[in-house]
Scaffold this motif. Structure first.
Motif, PDB file in Angstrom:
ATOM      1  N   GLU A 178       0.822  -1.070  -0.037  1.00 46.91           N
ATOM      2  CA  GLU A 178      -0.001   0.265   0.129  1.00 46.91           C
ATOM      3  C   GLU A 178       0.862   1.540  -0.051  1.00 46.91           C
ATOM      4  O   GLU A 178       1.908   1.382   0.634  1.00 46.91           O
ATOM      5  CB  GLU A 178      -0.969   0.020   1.202  1.00 46.91           C
ATOM      6  CG  GLU A 178      -1.829  -1.079   1.164  1.00 46.91           C
ATOM      7  CD  GLU A 178      -2.677  -1.159   2.540  1.00 46.91           C
ATOM      8  OE1 GLU A 178      -3.759  -0.362   2.498  1.00 46.91           O
ATOM      9  OE2 GLU A 178      -2.276  -1.413   3.553  1.00 46.91           O
ATOM     10  N   THR A 179       0.660   2.295  -0.762  1.00 53.63           N
ATOM     11  CA  THR A 179       1.260   3.603  -0.724  1.00 53.63           C
ATOM     12  C   THR A 179       0.304   4.841  -0.321  1.00 53.63           C
ATOM     13  O   THR A 179      -0.967   4.469  -0.760  1.00 53.63           O
ATOM     14  CB  THR A 179       1.752   3.861  -2.038  1.00 53.63           C
ATOM     15  OG1 THR A 179       0.861   4.304  -2.765  1.00 53.63           O
ATOM     16  CG2 THR A 179       2.690   3.030  -2.299  1.00 53.63           C
ATOM     17  N   PHE A 180       0.502   5.543   0.552  1.00 48.85           N
ATOM     18  CA  PHE A 180      -0.242   6.609   0.974  1.00 48.85           C
ATOM     19  C   PHE A 180       0.415   7.974   0.486  1.00 48.85           C
ATOM     20  O   PHE A 180       1.283   8.397   1.292  1.00 48.85           O
ATOM     21  CB  PHE A 180      -0.535   6.350   2.514  1.00 48.85           C
ATOM     22  CG  PHE A 180      -1.339   5.210   2.764  1.00 48.85           C
ATOM     23  CD1 PHE A 180      -2.880   5.352   2.933  1.00 48.85           C
ATOM     24  CD2 PHE A 180      -0.537   3.880   3.163  1.00 48.85           C
ATOM     25  CE1 PHE A 180      -3.357   4.072   3.098  1.00 48.85           C
ATOM     26  CE2 PHE A 180      -1.164   3.012   3.586  1.00 48.85           C
ATOM     27  CZ  PHE A 180      -2.401   2.785   3.659  1.00 48.85           C
ATOM     28  N   GLY A 181      -0.035   8.556  -0.243  1.00 45.55           N
ATOM     29  CA  GLY A 181       0.255  10.149  -0.551  1.00 45.55           C
ATOM     30  C   GLY A 181       1.748  10.159  -1.188  1.00 45.55           C
ATOM     31  O   GLY A 181       2.463  10.990  -0.974  1.00 45.55           O
ATOM     32  N   LEU A 182       1.975   9.017  -1.709  1.00 46.59           N
ATOM     33  CA  LEU A 182       3.526   8.909  -2.289  1.00 46.59           C
ATOM     34  C   LEU A 182       3.663  10.060  -3.220  1.00 46.59           C
ATOM     35  O   LEU A 182       3.022  10.003  -4.271  1.00 46.59           O
ATOM     36  CB  LEU A 182       3.863   7.410  -2.506  1.00 46.59           C
ATOM     37  CG  LEU A 182       5.265   6.933  -2.838  1.00 46.59           C
ATOM     38  CD1 LEU A 182       5.826   7.095  -1.543  1.00 46.59           C
ATOM     39  CD2 LEU A 182       5.315   5.663  -3.608  1.00 46.59           C
ATOM     40  N   THR A 183       4.581  10.768  -3.044  1.00 48.32           N
ATOM     41  CA  THR A 183       4.976  11.841  -3.799  1.00 48.32           C
ATOM     42  C   THR A 183       6.536  12.053  -4.030  1.00 48.32           C
ATOM     43  O   THR A 183       7.458  11.783  -3.170  1.00 48.32           O
ATOM     44  CB  THR A 183       4.536  13.022  -3.262  1.00 48.32           C
ATOM     45  OG1 THR A 183       2.949  12.967  -2.918  1.00 48.32           O
ATOM     46  CG2 THR A 183       4.996  14.435  -3.936  1.00 48.32           C
ATOM     47  N   LYS A 184       6.925  12.423  -5.297  1.00 50.61           N
ATOM     48  CA  LYS A 184       8.513  12.689  -5.778  1.00 50.61           C
ATOM     49  C   LYS A 184       8.479  13.823  -6.372  1.00 50.61           C
ATOM     50  O   LYS A 184       7.836  13.962  -7.718  1.00 50.61           O
ATOM     51  CB  LYS A 184       9.011  11.314  -6.364  1.00 50.61           C
ATOM     52  CG  LYS A 184      10.606  11.582  -6.705  1.00 50.61           C
ATOM     53  CD  LYS A 184      11.431  11.685  -5.449  1.00 50.61           C
ATOM     54  CE  LYS A 184      12.856  11.969  -5.698  1.00 50.61           C
ATOM     55  NZ  LYS A 184      13.553  12.049  -4.270  1.00 50.61           N
ATOM     56  N   GLN A 185       9.334  14.730  -5.920  1.00 50.66           N
ATOM     57  CA  GLN A 185       9.199  16.152  -6.724  1.00 50.66           C
ATOM     58  C   GLN A 185      10.518  16.297  -6.955  1.00 50.66           C
ATOM     59  O   GLN A 185      11.645  16.206  -6.278  1.00 50.66           O
ATOM     60  CB  GLN A 185       8.766  17.149  -5.802  1.00 50.66           C
ATOM     61  CG  GLN A 185       8.693  18.483  -6.607  1.00 50.66           C
ATOM     62  CD  GLN A 185       7.816  19.436  -5.844  1.00 50.66           C
ATOM     63  OE1 GLN A 185       7.069  19.304  -4.809  1.00 50.66           O
ATOM     64  NE2 GLN A 185       8.074  20.749  -6.274  1.00 50.66           N
ATOM     65  N   TYR A 186      10.990  16.604  -8.261  1.00 49.24           N
ATOM     66  CA  TYR A 186      12.632  16.999  -8.702  1.00 49.24           C
ATOM     67  C   TYR A 186      12.562  18.601  -9.032  1.00 49.24           C
ATOM     68  O   TYR A 186      11.744  18.833 -10.049  1.00 49.24           O
ATOM     69  CB  TYR A 186      12.884  16.409  -9.872  1.00 49.24           C
ATOM     70  CG  TYR A 186      13.135  14.921  -9.686  1.00 49.24           C
ATOM     71  CD1 TYR A 186      14.333  14.091  -9.035  1.00 49.24           C
ATOM     72  CD2 TYR A 186      11.935  14.001 -10.065  1.00 49.24           C
ATOM     73  CE1 TYR A 186      14.328  12.936  -8.798  1.00 49.24           C
ATOM     74  CE2 TYR A 186      12.236  12.460  -9.874  1.00 49.24           C
ATOM     75  CZ  TYR A 186      13.392  12.111  -9.105  1.00 49.24           C
ATOM     76  OH  TYR A 186      13.489  10.689  -8.851  1.00 49.24           O
ATOM     77  N   GLY A 187      12.916  19.543  -8.246  1.00 51.77           N
ATOM     78  CA  GLY A 187      12.604  20.928  -8.245  1.00 51.77           C
ATOM     79  C   GLY A 187      11.393  21.233  -8.318  1.00 51.77           C
ATOM     80  O   GLY A 187      10.770  20.999  -7.379  1.00 51.77           O
ATOM     81  N   THR A 188      10.994  21.874  -9.391  1.00 48.89           N
ATOM     82  CA  THR A 188       9.426  21.998  -9.746  1.00 48.89           C
ATOM     83  C   THR A 188       8.504  21.248 -10.327  1.00 48.89           C
ATOM     84  O   THR A 188       7.335  21.402 -10.311  1.00 48.89           O
ATOM     85  CB  THR A 188       9.357  23.677 -10.467  1.00 48.89           C
ATOM     86  OG1 THR A 188       9.923  23.383 -11.726  1.00 48.89           O
ATOM     87  CG2 THR A 188      10.128  24.588  -9.711  1.00 48.89           C
ATOM     88  N   GLN A 189       9.449  20.071 -10.682  1.00 47.56           N
ATOM     89  CA  GLN A 189       8.507  19.041 -11.332  1.00 47.56           C
ATOM     90  C   GLN A 189       7.969  18.211 -10.584  1.00 47.56           C
ATOM     91  O   GLN A 189       8.824  17.196  -9.717  1.00 47.56           O
ATOM     92  CB  GLN A 189       9.450  18.562 -12.464  1.00 47.56           C
ATOM     93  CG  GLN A 189       8.729  17.395 -13.317  1.00 47.56           C
ATOM     94  CD  GLN A 189       9.461  16.894 -14.152  1.00 47.56           C
ATOM     95  OE1 GLN A 189      10.815  17.061 -14.466  1.00 47.56           O
ATOM     96  NE2 GLN A 189       8.955  15.584 -15.014  1.00 47.56           N
ATOM     97  N   LEU A 190       6.729  17.646 -10.492  1.00 47.07           N
ATOM     98  CA  LEU A 190       6.080  16.425  -9.651  1.00 47.07           C
ATOM     99  C   LEU A 190       6.272  15.269 -10.401  1.00 47.07           C
ATOM    100  O   LEU A 190       5.332  15.356 -11.662  1.00 47.07           O
ATOM    101  CB  LEU A 190       4.701  16.980  -9.291  1.00 47.07           C
ATOM    102  CG  LEU A 190       4.702  17.445  -7.870  1.00 47.07           C
ATOM    103  CD1 LEU A 190       3.053  17.898  -7.860  1.00 47.07           C
ATOM    104  CD2 LEU A 190       4.845  16.779  -6.806  1.00 47.07           C
ATOM    105  N   ALA A 191       6.988  14.349 -10.354  1.00 44.79           N
ATOM    106  CA  ALA A 191       7.133  13.165 -11.223  1.00 44.79           C
ATOM    107  C   ALA A 191       6.075  12.252 -10.634  1.00 44.79           C
ATOM    108  O   ALA A 191       5.335  11.457 -11.609  1.00 44.79           O
ATOM    109  CB  ALA A 191       8.418  12.479 -10.884  1.00 44.79           C
ATOM    110  N   VAL A 192       5.924  12.094  -9.386  1.00 43.32           N
ATOM    111  CA  VAL A 192       4.361  11.257  -8.980  1.00 43.32           C
ATOM    112  C   VAL A 192       3.991  12.185  -7.896  1.00 43.32           C
ATOM    113  O   VAL A 192       4.817  12.753  -6.947  1.00 43.32           O
ATOM    114  CB  VAL A 192       5.048   9.942  -8.209  1.00 43.32           C
ATOM    115  CG1 VAL A 192       4.042   9.256  -7.583  1.00 43.32           C
ATOM    116  CG2 VAL A 192       5.785   9.064  -9.253  1.00 43.32           C
TER     117      VAL A 192
END
Length: 304
Positions: A4-18
């Motif tokens: 399960e993932t909850f609110g999983l987020t990856k941001q590179y600088g200003t770019q949201l990849a996930v």
């Protein structure tokens, strides 16, 4: 749940990849993470595997929050992420032996079992540089399976393969699910393949999960229908409803509609519309599928 993932987020600088990813992979199922190239599938898998740190959010593996990846967790997971790497001048068996020695957890016959499972038992003494792309993909899967993991993660395993190679991978995934009872997370941008393999679909678009549902639910939502193109929609509707008792339909635009009562006698429909001087330029049976559902969710964006 296996994952399960909850609110999983990856941001590179200003770019949201996930962004704010919430997926749920049940024990024993094949879960298809479906999205266009660049949608964020590999980034999500890398976070699940602990290869990159999320900007925020949580990963729950086997019921436990993963803070730092542990050997104990990885002993239960087999993964193939992107293109597998090999020692090209070594044989298939030698490549697997190196991995087995590094892991230190395999049984004596684990290499032969893995090669047999992916139908490479007759190629085990051939050098990898002589392998086709499909054979290399299967060898990569063998690497992921040697320790008989409970949870298998495959990132675009059919990428770049010809139709025969794709079919071989598809059959292998079904075999792992049915015969071995493995839980499998497979990412892909190939709609038709996911449709044939997965029990549950997670659709990711521009880094966001826009839907997660079972294949049975997708089939229910995407019923077969008859598409009709008529010259006068306003006059057609009352004839369908009052003259023919057809009420289960959807108007697409001022000329096209979908009729879901496919058991209707469409010769009679055509005859009655023509009698009322309404032209019918198309009557065609259509089978709703995953591609149509994907296009509907993404606003018409194609995949691939």
């Amino acid at each position: 749940m296996i994952l399960e993932t909850f609110g999983l987020t990856k941001q590179y600088g200003t770019q949201l990849a996930v962004s704010d990813l919430n997926i749920h992979v049940k024990k024993g199922e094949v879960y298809g993470l479906l999205g266009r190239n660049g949608a964020g599938k590999t980034t999500a898998i890398r976070m699940v595997m602990g290869l990159i740190q999320p900007t925020k959010g949580d990963v729950i593996l086997f019921g436990e929050k993963m803070i730092v990846p542990t050997k104990q967790s990885f002993n239960r997971i087999g993964a193939l992420i992107e293109t597998p790497a090999f020692y090209e001048n070594l044989t298939a068996r030698d490549n697997l032996r190196i991995i087995a020695d590094l892991r230190g957890t395999q049984s004596k016959d684990s290499i032969d079992k893995a090669l047999t499972l992916v139908n490479l038992e007759n190629e085990k003494s051939k050098k990898v540089k002589q392998f086709s792309l499909g054979m290399k993909q299967r060898l990569g899967i063998a690497m992921a399976l040697m320790h008989e993991p409970e949870f298998i993660i495959l990132d675009e395993p059919t990428n770049g393969l010809d139709p025969v190679g794709i079919q071989q991978i598809r059959l292998l995934i079904k075999k792992l699910s049915v015969e071995k009872g493995a839980t499998i997370l497979i990412s892909s941008h190939i709609l038709s393949e996911i449709e044939q393999m997965a029990d549950t679909i997670g659709i990711i678009h521009q880094g966001r999960l826009i839907d997660e549902l079972s294949m049975d639910e997708i089939k229910r939502r995407n019923r077969h229908y008859v598409k009709m193109t008529v010259s006068d929609m306003a006059r057609t509707i009352p004839i369908l409803e009052k003259g023919l008792n057809i009420t289960d339909f959807e108007i697409k635009n001022d000329r096209e509609l979908k009729i879901y009562q496919i058991e209707v006698n469409f010769e009679e429909v055509n005859r009655l519309l023509n009698k009322n001087e309404i032209g019918v330029s198309e009557i065609s049976l259509n089978k709703g599928n995953l591609e149509e559902y994907f296009l509907k969710l993404t606003g018409g964006d194609t995949i691939g």
